[in-house]
Design a protein around this motif. Structure first.
Motif, PDB file in Angstrom:
ATOM      1  N   TYR A  73      47.339   6.522   3.864  1.00 25.57           N
ATOM      2  CA  TYR A  73      48.365   7.421   3.323  1.00 25.57           C
ATOM      3  C   TYR A  73      47.923   8.003   1.980  1.00 25.57           C
ATOM      4  CZ  TYR A  73      52.743   9.035   1.315  1.00 25.57           C
ATOM      5  OH  TYR A  73      53.718   9.794   0.715  1.00 25.57           O
ATOM      6  N   CYS A 116      47.352  11.990   0.989  1.00 30.01           N
ATOM      7  CA  CYS A 116      48.050  12.624  -0.130  1.00 30.01           C
ATOM      8  C   CYS A 116      47.065  13.248  -1.125  1.00 30.01           C
ATOM      9  CB  CYS A 116      48.925  11.613  -0.867  1.00 30.01           C
ATOM     10  SG  CYS A 116      50.354  11.094   0.088  1.00 30.01           S
ATOM     11  N   SER A 128      47.245   0.909   6.133  1.00 33.12           N
ATOM     12  CA  SER A 128      48.121   2.074   6.292  1.00 33.12           C
ATOM     13  C   SER A 128      48.395   2.743   4.950  1.00 33.12           C
ATOM     14  CB  SER A 128      49.442   1.675   6.967  1.00 33.12           C
ATOM     15  OG  SER A 128      50.127   0.716   6.183  1.00 33.12           O
ATOM     16  N   THR A 129      48.512   1.955   3.899  1.00 30.77           N
ATOM     17  CA  THR A 129      48.725   2.511   2.553  1.00 30.77           C
ATOM     18  C   THR A 129      47.481   3.235   2.072  1.00 30.77           C
ATOM     19  OG1 THR A 129      50.293   0.743   2.054  1.00 30.77           O
ATOM     20  CG2 THR A 129      49.346   1.927   0.168  1.00 30.77           C
TER      21      THR A 129
END
Length: 166
Positions: A160, A164, A156-157
Motif C-alpha cells: 500500500y 501511494c 499488505s502495508t
C-alpha cells in the motif's frame, strides 16, 4: 510466492537484527513492552511454530501448551538456530488439522476448530510480523542499531505504501 518463502524472509530479517544486539540488550526488560524482553517476544514467535510442527503428525495443534523455554529468551544464537530449523522444515504437505484452544482463564474446557496446515502457517506469519513490530519498539528502547524499514510491517502495508508513493 509460497508462504514458506515469506516466513523465511521475515525470519532472516529478524535473525539479522538479533545478531546486531548484544546479549544484554536481547534479555533486557523494556518499559515500553511492560518489562518484557525482546528475547521473550522471540521465544513466543518460535514456540508457536514448534507447536504447529509438533501437532502436524497428530493433527491437533494447541498453541497454549507450548514449552516456554527460557533458553530461547536469553540465548539469541539458540533462537536463531531454532528459526533456521523451522525455516528449513516448512515443506510439509497441506492437510486438515484441528486447533484446540481454551480462551477462558477460569475453565479448562477447550474448543476444537477445523483448520489446515497452510492456514496455520499464515496465522503464524501474521503473528510473527505483529511481534516483530513490538520487538522493533523494544529494540528502539535498548539499542541504537539500525532496523530495516519493513521490519514488523505487514506485506499488505508495504504494498500500500509503495502504491501511494507512485
Amino acid at each position: 510466492m509460497e508462504i514458506k518463502n515469506s516466513i523465511q524472509d521475515v525470519f532472516a530479517q529478524l535473525e539479522d537484527s538479533l545478531q546486531l544486539l548484544s546479549d544484554k540488550e536481547y534479555a533486557q526488560p523494556t518499559k515500553v513492552l511492560f518489562n518484557a524482553t525482546i528475547g521473550q517476544h522471540v521465544r513466543h514467535i518460535i514456540e508457536l511454530y514448534i507447536c504447529l510442527y509438533q501437532g502436524y503428525e497428530s493433527g491437533i495443534v494447541n498453541y497454549e501448551k507450548r514449552k516456554r523455554d527460557t533458553r530461547i529468551e536469553t540465548d539469541k544464537n539458540f533462537a536463531n538456530e531454532l528459526m533456521d530449523m523451522i525455516a528449513n522444515n516448512l515443506n510439509k504437505a497441506n492437510k486438515d488439522l484441528v486447533l484446540e484452544a481454551g480462551y477462558d482463564e477460569n475453565s479448562s474446557e477447550t474448543m476444537l476448530v477445523a483448520t489446515n496446515y497452510k492456514r496455520e502457517l499464515i496465522y503464524n506469519l501474521e503473528h510473527t510480523v505483529h511481534h516483530m513490530a513490538l520487538i522493533r519498539v523494544g529494540i528502539n528502547e535498548v539499542s541504537l542499531i539500525k532496523i530495516p524499514d519493513g521490519f514488523g510491517v505487514a506485506s499488505s502495508t508495504i504494498k500500500y505504501r509503495k502504491e501511494c508513493a507512485q
